[in-house]
Write an enzyme that holds these catalytic residues in place. Structure first.
Site, PDB file in Angstrom:
ATOM      1  N   ASP A 342       8.170  68.690  -9.483  1.00  0.00           N
ATOM      2  CA  ASP A 342       7.996  68.746  -8.038  1.00  0.00           C
ATOM      3  C   ASP A 342       8.963  67.769  -7.402  1.00  0.00           C
ATOM      4  OD1 ASP A 342       6.096  70.660  -7.504  1.00  0.00           O
ATOM      5  OD2 ASP A 342       4.481  69.345  -8.193  1.00  0.00           O
ATOM      6  N   ASP A 379       4.159  54.383  15.728  1.00  0.00           N
ATOM      7  CA  ASP A 379       4.153  55.506  14.778  1.00  0.00           C
ATOM      8  C   ASP A 379       3.740  54.985  13.405  1.00  0.00           C
ATOM      9  OD1 ASP A 379       4.629  57.649  13.175  1.00  0.00           O
ATOM     10  OD2 ASP A 379       6.598  58.109  14.027  1.00  0.00           O
ATOM     11  N   THR A 411       2.381  64.925  19.106  1.00  0.00           N
ATOM     12  CA  THR A 411       1.462  66.072  19.093  1.00  0.00           C
ATOM     13  C   THR A 411       2.239  67.275  18.609  1.00  0.00           C
ATOM     14  OG1 THR A 411       1.988  66.883  21.311  1.00  0.00           O
ATOM     15  CG2 THR A 411       0.270  65.202  21.151  1.00  0.00           C
ATOM     16  N   ALA A 412       1.472  68.212  18.107  1.00  0.00           N
ATOM     17  CA  ALA A 412       2.139  69.408  17.593  1.00  0.00           C
ATOM     18  C   ALA A 412       2.812  70.166  18.729  1.00  0.00           C
ATOM     19  CB  ALA A 412       1.113  70.299  16.898  1.00  0.00           C
ATOM     20  N   ARG A 415       5.971  67.747  19.808  1.00  0.00           N
ATOM     21  CA  ARG A 415       6.789  67.403  18.642  1.00  0.00           C
ATOM     22  C   ARG A 415       7.679  66.199  18.921  1.00  0.00           C
ATOM     23  NH1 ARG A 415      10.131  71.520  16.445  1.00  0.00           N
ATOM     24  NH2 ARG A 415      10.256  72.555  18.438  1.00  0.00           N
ATOM     25  N   MET A 416       7.147  65.283  19.707  1.00  0.00           N
ATOM     26  CA  MET A 416       7.855  64.028  20.013  1.00  0.00           C
ATOM     27  C   MET A 416       6.831  62.920  20.030  1.00  0.00           C
ATOM     28  SD  MET A 416      10.491  64.860  23.091  1.00  0.00           S
ATOM     29  CE  MET A 416       9.158  65.227  24.198  1.00  0.00           C
ATOM     30  N   ASP A 552      -1.195  69.178  -9.444  1.00  0.00           N
ATOM     31  CA  ASP A 552      -2.466  68.540  -9.134  1.00  0.00           C
ATOM     32  C   ASP A 552      -3.403  69.423  -8.312  1.00  0.00           C
ATOM     33  OD1 ASP A 552      -0.938  68.443  -6.903  1.00  0.00           O
ATOM     34  OD2 ASP A 552      -1.002  66.268  -6.650  1.00  0.00           O
ATOM     35  N   ASP A 556      -2.119  75.070  -8.244  1.00  0.00           N
ATOM     36  CA  ASP A 556      -1.225  74.875  -9.384  1.00  0.00           C
ATOM     37  C   ASP A 556      -1.850  75.381 -10.682  1.00  0.00           C
ATOM     38  OD1 ASP A 556       0.919  73.694  -8.124  1.00  0.00           O
ATOM     39  OD2 ASP A 556       0.061  71.684  -8.249  1.00  0.00           O
TER      40      ASP A 556
END
Lengths: 717, 570
Positions: A342, A379, A411-412, A415-416, A552, A556
């Site tokens: 991965d 952040d 926030t979605a 996006r900032m 994991d 998988d």
């Protein structure tokens, strides 16, 4: 403390004892997230007194013929030793003193040969047993509180739990059995199993829901559903594994045993046929001498150490906190020719990091850094923190937000994220198109060179973030997947061993290729779904490759069970653990590389000692054959090229050498032959020289030295 | 070793270097089941009629066990048929010398001997057999026993060449093609050449002839050239005459001598090259060829050096100095002046390294080192280069073992040509390895202590042990040459050597076919940098080392009391 992942100087050197500075769990980017020595599994020196003592006693117990019969080579030695014992005792009164000393000494050393081989096996088992004992201490019986469908709580002994029972566990209590968290979230101390003292989070749903019996809840309260019956729990399996209680011979071990049995028959023939030839030549031999010859010729070195090598191989995995469900899986690891790794957590650090800031035209780099710092202070994501770190490195006085500043979270929708300062200045950072929309709305231009830089960063496998404030677009922050140090070297080493690495990632093909190229993997599977992974494994296997992978998540599981070596992370789900044939208690996906090295080492050690054992025979012939017949045919003394003092001392020296070489090689059998990162051709040349040519020469030197000692003692003439 | 000895070796080397690669390509084409075979136009119609008569479906391939059953069945029919022919020859035509039926024991021994490609002869051809027995019995078996060996070799090759296949070819087709496409054309050419050199080819009985000195002599006749050609090409080795290739009617001069040495070596050496072509990697074939040539050449040099160097135990007054009358000098006891000591050394090493067993000098009379070399060659297991087809089979089994032991040392499950060598393969390889030494050691040990065995030993002491060891080595190795001095026609040796020949033939072929069957069914593992390389000089050395060490460890005690003791006593 060393930074993580650089702990092993040579990752392929599975010979070294596990490093105390071990890698932290996957995705933990902080350096030094390591523990000290594992309380559950203390490091052991190769010939630990605590192990060697009981092992010596076990060596005697293993003389039981029924136990010995499983090992045809050593069984022949035991039968021979019993026979010479009988003859020695029978002739004690009638034989001369010298004959008695000789027969007695040979008999004693034949018994030593058997005992040394048993001791080697007992040593290997003993190391496992010591670990099992430590584990067993944690398997204390507790009282479980079972929640019945009606909501009533029953108190039940943990040994009486049934699969499907739902138990309530509060802070400070031991988890009564293996299960899955169905309700709640808690921090759990799993040090009993993993040796890792830092607590881990276990919560219902998702990929971190599996809990193990015997571990302790430190905070909060969870409800778990039992998934394993008492006696079949993870801990029980682990104890059985490290003890080697139900050890099955692996395929290569079976094939090698057949070879050794075949060689034993060849030598039995050669020795049995020798007596008629000797009678014909007028010089019949005693049974003691013929037995000594037989034992020296049959491959006792590898025969005596074979099972110890196998047990020690498993033990080396356990020492690295990896549990294999079978020896077959360990052997398969050595055969793997394709590794699926991965990207996130294995090849790169788990998170993207800010690596560079590119200011827009006419913008001071320091201004960009200050703005980025301000916009990222609140952040809490690793990306955000890495921007703060980078900015702080670039400018000495990043500035102040002030008490009146208001942070704008990500926030979605927007996006900032960013900050609105008291002076009315707004600072934003975010995806390029989002910031462009925001800037255009604010009446700002979006400079062309910023567009160019954004494109370039994306092409290079990075993620571009644009920073702007109320006045202008300031520039671009480049976030990169940071490839862990040393990965390229590891992949180069694997390539030398003939192993192909495939990086698996959900990234788009362009990014994936860029990172793949930086890390130096052979191939990349981009935008990978679990189905893609499974399909890749199947196609590799169809081409004759053996595939190893780590995983994991529950999704998988199919790939883990399809792979020849599937290593599940201990942090993973129960489904993943069930599907895998190995479990890494440290949850370190990089360890796959070490597992492959341990598998290879197991085979190399067996091959090397077999070659050594067979090559030894040449010298033994030159010691024993002239000694047998020189009395009657003095010409044969010309074959006595070692100039051994007397026929009896020559034969005894060969027998003693044959026994001592087993002891001398116990450390090598337990530790394993060093696996070098080189092509098969180079490895073969090297090992043939050391164990083939060395095996030819060593006994000439050894037998001569023992002969000198025997004659210096002066008992045997 | 003089210039003449080197020259003959060099001429032979050039002849082999030119012809062996061509023959390798030819063999590969004959046994490649996916392609039309060469000479199809000439032979296919005849063959197809033959298959129809015998109820054989030429399009159906066989699993390994069916293949092995066919080998055994064909061998059994051959033994019974040849036994019957020898017993009844007195009542059958083409018997100008009026030979009566051969006794039961010698008939059994000879039938087993020729069917197993051994050609151990417990009789003298010219005084025992009718022309019919020689032609329809021995010569036919010379063809078909060689063809069976070649067929088995081809089947073993297919085990490596194929993957995921349940079958390894069709025994009947492989055998028939070996005769029609390879042995028959080559034999015709070689027979014609031999006739040109003076080898006889007629159906006469004994003819009184008056020589130039006026004395009358009785000269035998017979279809010799046709039998000698296949005897050499098929590594059979059984002579028309008791003196074998030392007889002037079988081997008149140096040129026929050299060409016959070439004929003994050509096909066994071509097999590894066919192997390389059919498995799709010619380097793999060259490595096995190198092992064969290396072992053969070493024995040639040792034997030639020993014979031309003279015997240190020669009685006083015996001249061993190089003289033209004695063809270069050296140890000449039992050696033809036509060939000299160098011709003896070359032939003796060649005939024992292959499973031919024809002789042009008496091995019993060779120097201790020279005779010991011949014996070691035989005890190595007839794979340097061994018999046609079966020599390659033996070497491949040793290669499998070498791969298994050393292959572990590179840290992977050992694989040879992409095939994993696992428990089944090791088991079959060990069975193969055990059969011949078990027969040799057990029978030789019994012979030196049992009364009838001891009675048949003419020279007691270490040389007697050498003779016994050689006889059973020769029998189990399907070689057929002998140290003299052993009562080969006695009941004891007639039966025990017969047993050794059967074991050495069929108990080796069956596990080798099993190995091929197991390998053919396996998938191929792709080659990576981690793959054990089997095309390198190192691997050639390793295989040769395993061959030498296995034989050395098995036979060292016996050799120490036989030839080694004999050599040290000098």
């Amino acid at each position: 403390m060393k930074p993580m992942l650089t702990g092993h100087a040579d990752p392929l050197d599975a010979t070294s004892e596990p490093d105390t500075h071990r890698a932290g769990p996957a995705g933990d980017g902080a350096p030094g997230a390591t523990s000290g020595d594992h309380p559950g599994r203390p490091r052991r020196s190769l010939l630990d007194r605590a192990v060697a003592g009981p092992a010596a006693a076990d060596a005697g117990r293993k003389l039981n013929p029924r136990t010995m019969a499983r090992n045809p080579v050593m069984f022949v030695v035991e039968v021979g030793a019993a026979g010479t014992t009988f003859l020695w005792l029978r002739d004690l009164a009638s034989a001369t003193a010298q004959e008695n000393i000789f027969a007695g000494a040979v008999t004693a050393w034949l018994w030593f040969t058997v005992l040394f081989a048993n001791f080697a096996e007992a040593m290997a088992e003993g190391r496992g047993k010591a670990q099992a004992a430590a584990l067993r201490r944690t398997r204390t019986e507790t009282v479980a509180r079972v929640r019945r469908p009606g909501g009533a709580i029953d108190e039940v002994a943990s040994t009486a739990l049934a699969v499907g029972d739902e138990c309530v566990v509060e802070a400070g209590e031991l988890i009564p059995g293996d299960g899955e968290v169905v309700q709640g979230i808690a921090s759990v101390d799993e040090s009993a199993i993993t040796g890792e003292s830092a607590p881990v989070i276990r919560e219902s749903g998702g990929d971190r829901s599996a809990v193990t019996g015997g571990t302790r809840v430190l905070s909060d309260r969870i409800v778990l559903r039992i998934t394993a019956r008492a006696g079949e729990s993870f801990l029980d399996r682990m104890i059985a594994l490290v003890e080697g209680a139900d050890r099955q011979k692996t395929p290569n071990e079976i094939a090698l045993s057949i070879l050794l049995a075949g060689l034993t028959i060849v030598f039995l023939l050669a020795v049995v046929a020798l007596q008629p030839f000797a009678i014909y030549s007028g010089d019949p031999q005693t049974i003691v001498v013929l037995t000594a010859l037989l034992v020296c010729l049959i491959p006792t070195t590898i025969g005596g150490l074979l099972s110890a090598i196998g047990i020690a191989g498993m033990d080396r995995l356990v020492q690295r906190n990896v549990l294999a469900t079978s020896g077959r899986a360990v052997e398969a690891a050595g055969d793997c020719s394709t590794l699926l790794l991965d990207k996130t957590g294995t090849i790169t650090f788990g998170n993207r990091r800010a690596t560079r800031m590119v200011p827009a035209h006419g913008v001071d780099e320091a201004d960009l850094a200050r703005a980025a710092w301000l916009a990222s202070l609140a952040d809490e994501t690793p990306e955000g923190r890495s921007i703060v770190d980078l900015a702080a490195d670039m400018v000495a006085d990043p500035g102040q937000v002030g008490p009146a500043g208001v942070f704008v979270p990500f926030t979605a929708a927007t996006r900032m994220s960013g900050v609105d300062l008291a002076d009315g200045r707004q600072v934003r950072k975010g995806a390029a198109d989002a910031v462009q929309a925001w800037a255009t709305e604010a009446g700002l231009g979006f400079p062309d060179e910023v567009v160019t830089v954004v494109g370039r960063v994306a092409d290079g496998g990075g993620t571009p973030l644009v920073v702007a404030d109320t006045a202008r677009v300031l520039g671009v922050i480049q976030l990169d997947d940071v490839v862990k140090p040393g990965m390229r070297e590891r992949f180069d080493q694997l390539r030398a061993l003939g192993i192909r690495t495939v990086m698996v990632t959900g990234d788009n093909p362009r990014t994936a290729r860029a990172i793949g190229a930086e890390a130096g993997v052979d191939d990349v599977l981009a935008e990978a779904t679990p189905e893609d992974k499974l399909a890749l494994i199947r196609s590799e296997q169809a081409g004759g490759n053996l595939v190893a992978m780590t995983g994991d998540g529950t999704n998988d599981a199919p790939a883990l069970s399809q792979a020849d070596v599937g290593v599940a992370m201990n942090t993973g789900t129960q489904a993943a653990k069930e599907a895998a044939n190995m479990i890494d208690l440290d949850s370190d996906p990089t360890k796959l590389i070490e597992i492959v090295a341990i598998g290879k080492q197991l085979l190399v050690t067996r091959g090397a000692l077999t070659t050594f054992s067979i090559a030894n025979d040449v010298a033994k012939y030159f010691a024993i054959i002239p000694a047998m017949f020189v009395a009657r045919h003095p010409e044969l003394d010309r074959l006595n090229i070692m100039h051994l003092a007397s026929p009896r001392s020559a034969i005894l020296s060969a027998v003693v050498f044959n026994a001592l070489v087993i002891v001398a090689l116990i450390p090598l059998a337990l530790r394993g032959v060093r696996v070098r990162a080189a092509t098969a051709a180079e490895v073969l040349r090297h090992n043939l020289l050391v164990y083939g040519a060395g095996g030819l020469v060593a006994p000439f030197v050894g037998i001569k030295a023992i002969d000198l000692v025997i004659n210096a003692l002066g008992v045997l003439r | 070793m003089d210039a003449g000895a080197l020259l003959q070796l060099m001429v032979l080397g050039v002849a082999l270097a030119v012809t062996v690669p061509l023959l390798g390509r030819w063999l590969a084409a004959v046994y490649d089941t996916g392609q039309p075979a060469p000479l199809d136009r000439l032979f296919l119609p005849v063959e197809q009629r033959l298959y129809r008569w015998c109820g054989i479906d030429p399009d159906r391939e066989q699993r390994w066990d069916a293949y092995a059953r066919s080998v055994l069945m064909f061998g059994l029919v051959g033994i019974v048929g040849l036994y019957g022919l020898l017993r009844l020859q007195g009542h059958l035509p083409l018997n100008p010398t009026g030979r009566s039926g051969v006794g039961p024991l010698v008939s059994f021994n000879a039938a087993v001997s020729f069917v197993t490609n051994t050609n151990w002869q417990a009789y003298a051809g010219e005084s025992t057999l009718s022309h019919l027995s020689q032609m329809a019995g021995l010569t036919v078996q010379n063809f078909v026993s060689a063809a069976v060996g070649m067929a088995v070799g081809a089947a073993v090759i297919r085990g490596f060449a194929r993957s995921g296949s349940a079958t390894i070819g069709n025994f009947w087709i492989d055998t028939v093609r070996s005769v029609t496409r390879v042995l028959l054309p080559l034999s015709i050419v070689l027979a014609l050449f031999l006739v040109s050199q003076g080898v006889i080819q007629n159906l006469h009985g004994l003819q009184p002839v008056t020589g130039i000195d006026g004395t009358t002599q009785v000269v035998p006749g017979g279809p010799v050239a046709s039998q000698i050609a296949i005897k050499q090409l098929g590594t059979n080795g059984g002579g028309f005459f008791n003196a074998n290739a030392a007889h002037p009617f079988e081997n008149p001069g140096p040129l026929s001598n050299l060409v016959q040495v070439w004929a003994i070596l050509a096909l066994p050496l071509a097999f590894p090259l066919a192997f390389g072509r059919l498995v799709g990697d010619r380097r793999q074939g060259r490595v096995l060829l190198a092992v064969m040539v290396g072992l053969w050449l070493t024995s040639v040099l040792v034997a030639t050096y020993a014979e031309t160097g003279g015997n240190s135990r020669a009685p006083a007054g015996v001249t061993q100095a190089p003289t033209t009358e004695l063809a270069g000098g050296g140890w000449m006891e039992g050696t033809e002046t036509r060939f000299g000591a160098a011709g003896c050394g070359l032939w003796a090493a060649t005939t024992t390294a292959t499973s031919s067993g024809s002789i042009n000098c008496q091995h019993d009379s060779m120097t201790a080192v020279g005779g010991g070399t011949a014996m070691v060659n035989i005890l190595l297991g007839e794979l340097s280069p061994g018999g046609v087809g079966v020599g390659l089979m033996g070497l491949v089994v040793y290669a499998v073992l070498a791969v298994f032991v050393a292959g572990l040392m590179v840290g992977r499950t050992p694989e040879y040509l992409g095939k994993k060598i696992q428990a089944t393969e090791v088991k079959l390889a060990m069975l193969y390895l055990l059969a011949a030494p078990a027969a040799i050691l057990a029978l030789a040990a019994a012979s030196v202590v049992a009364g009838p065995g001891q009675a048949g030993i003419a020279n007691p002491g270490p040389h007697g042990l050498s003779e016994v060891l050689y006889a059973f080595g020769s029998g189990a190795g399907n070689n057929g040459s002998a140290f003299g001095g052993l009562a080969a026609g006695s009941d004891w040796y007639g039966i025990t050597v017969g047993l050794a020949m059967l074991i050495g033939r069929f108990l080796l072929i069956v596990p080798a076919l099993g190995l091929a069957g197991s390998l053919a069914a396996k998938a191929k593992v792709p080659v990576t940098a981690g793959t054990f390389p089997t095309h390198t000089p190192l691997f050639a050395g390793l295989v040769a080392g395993v061959v030498l060490i296995v034989a050395g460890l098995t036979f060292f005690p016996a050799l120490a009391l036989g030839p080694m003791l004999e050599a040290l006593q000098s």
